[in-house]
Design a protein around this motif. Sequence first.
Motif, PDB file in Angstrom:
ATOM      1  N   PRO A 165       9.922 -52.417  29.237  1.00 14.99           N
ATOM      2  CA  PRO A 165       8.563 -51.941  29.535  1.00 14.99           C
ATOM      3  C   PRO A 165       8.374 -51.437  30.965  1.00 14.99           C
ATOM      4  CG  PRO A 165       8.494 -54.041  28.405  1.00 14.99           C
ATOM      5  CD  PRO A 165       9.931 -53.762  28.718  1.00 14.99           C
ATOM      6  N   PHE A 166       9.201 -51.915  31.898  1.00 11.86           N
ATOM      7  CA  PHE A 166       9.041 -51.521  33.294  1.00 11.86           C
ATOM      8  C   PHE A 166       9.855 -50.278  33.675  1.00 11.86           C
ATOM      9  CE2 PHE A 166      12.571 -54.515  33.191  1.00 11.86           C
ATOM     10  CZ  PHE A 166      13.545 -53.819  33.896  1.00 11.86           C
ATOM     11  N   LYS A 186       5.719 -48.624  27.011  1.00 16.31           N
ATOM     12  CA  LYS A 186       6.997 -48.895  26.356  1.00 16.31           C
ATOM     13  C   LYS A 186       7.618 -47.567  25.963  1.00 16.31           C
ATOM     14  CE  LYS A 186      10.047 -51.514  24.333  1.00 16.31           C
ATOM     15  NZ  LYS A 186      11.275 -51.063  24.936  1.00 16.31           N
ATOM     16  N   ALA A 209      11.175 -53.504  38.220  1.00 21.82           N
ATOM     17  CA  ALA A 209       9.857 -52.890  38.044  1.00 21.82           C
ATOM     18  C   ALA A 209       9.309 -52.268  39.324  1.00 21.82           C
ATOM     19  CB  ALA A 209       8.868 -53.929  37.513  1.00 21.82           C
ATOM     20  N   THR A 210       9.819 -52.708  40.484  1.00 21.41           N
ATOM     21  CA  THR A 210       9.350 -52.147  41.755  1.00 21.41           C
ATOM     22  C   THR A 210      10.204 -50.972  42.212  1.00 21.41           C
ATOM     23  OG1 THR A 210      10.683 -53.666  43.078  1.00 21.41           O
ATOM     24  CG2 THR A 210       8.455 -54.394  42.472  1.00 21.41           C
ATOM     25  N   ALA A 267       7.521 -47.960  35.322  1.00 23.34           N
ATOM     26  CA  ALA A 267       6.416 -48.596  36.042  1.00 23.34           C
ATOM     27  C   ALA A 267       6.375 -48.170  37.508  1.00 23.34           C
ATOM     28  CB  ALA A 267       6.518 -50.112  35.928  1.00 23.34           C
ATOM     29  N   HIS A 268       7.518 -47.990  38.117  1.00 21.82           N
ATOM     30  CA  HIS A 268       7.580 -47.593  39.525  1.00 21.82           C
ATOM     31  C   HIS A 268       6.910 -46.235  39.754  1.00 21.82           C
ATOM     32  CE1 HIS A 268       9.010 -47.415  43.607  1.00 21.82           C
ATOM     33  NE2 HIS A 268       9.626 -46.273  43.374  1.00 21.82           N
ATOM     34  N   GLY A 320       4.251 -45.284  37.987  1.00 22.03           N
ATOM     35  CA  GLY A 320       2.872 -45.395  37.562  1.00 22.03           C
ATOM     36  C   GLY A 320       2.643 -45.372  36.068  1.00 22.03           C
ATOM     37  N   ALA A 321       3.692 -45.334  35.286  1.00 22.53           N
ATOM     38  CA  ALA A 321       3.554 -45.306  33.827  1.00 22.53           C
ATOM     39  C   ALA A 321       3.994 -46.658  33.268  1.00 22.53           C
ATOM     40  CB  ALA A 321       4.390 -44.187  33.226  1.00 22.53           C
ATOM     41  N   GLY A 322       3.071 -47.442  32.809  1.00 18.06           N
ATOM     42  CA  GLY A 322       3.383 -48.758  32.264  1.00 18.06           C
ATOM     43  C   GLY A 322       3.416 -48.739  30.749  1.00 18.06           C
TER      44      GLY A 322
END
Length: 74
Positions: free
Chosen positions: A8-9, A19, A51-52, A12-13, A15-17
């Motif tokens: 899922p991540f 799946k 995720a970061t 994420a970095h 800006g899209a969270g």
Amino acid sequence: MAVVSLPPFAFAHFGAGVKSSLVFVRKKAVNENLGRYRIFMAIAEHIGYDATGRKDNQNDLPTIVEEYKKFRTE
């Protein structure tokens, strides 16, 4: 040809969270009869970063590539 589920991540970095999965397809040849065929499926839990966006030493993708190569030769 293949579907690889990402964690899922994965984005994420940026800006899209959401799946996400990678879907690999190919164009059917003009006279090709598809019939039934196998599809490679895999789940990547580690993708080389967290995720970061920091580098992570765990990465399932090279192993998935090798397993896909084996799948294609069976």
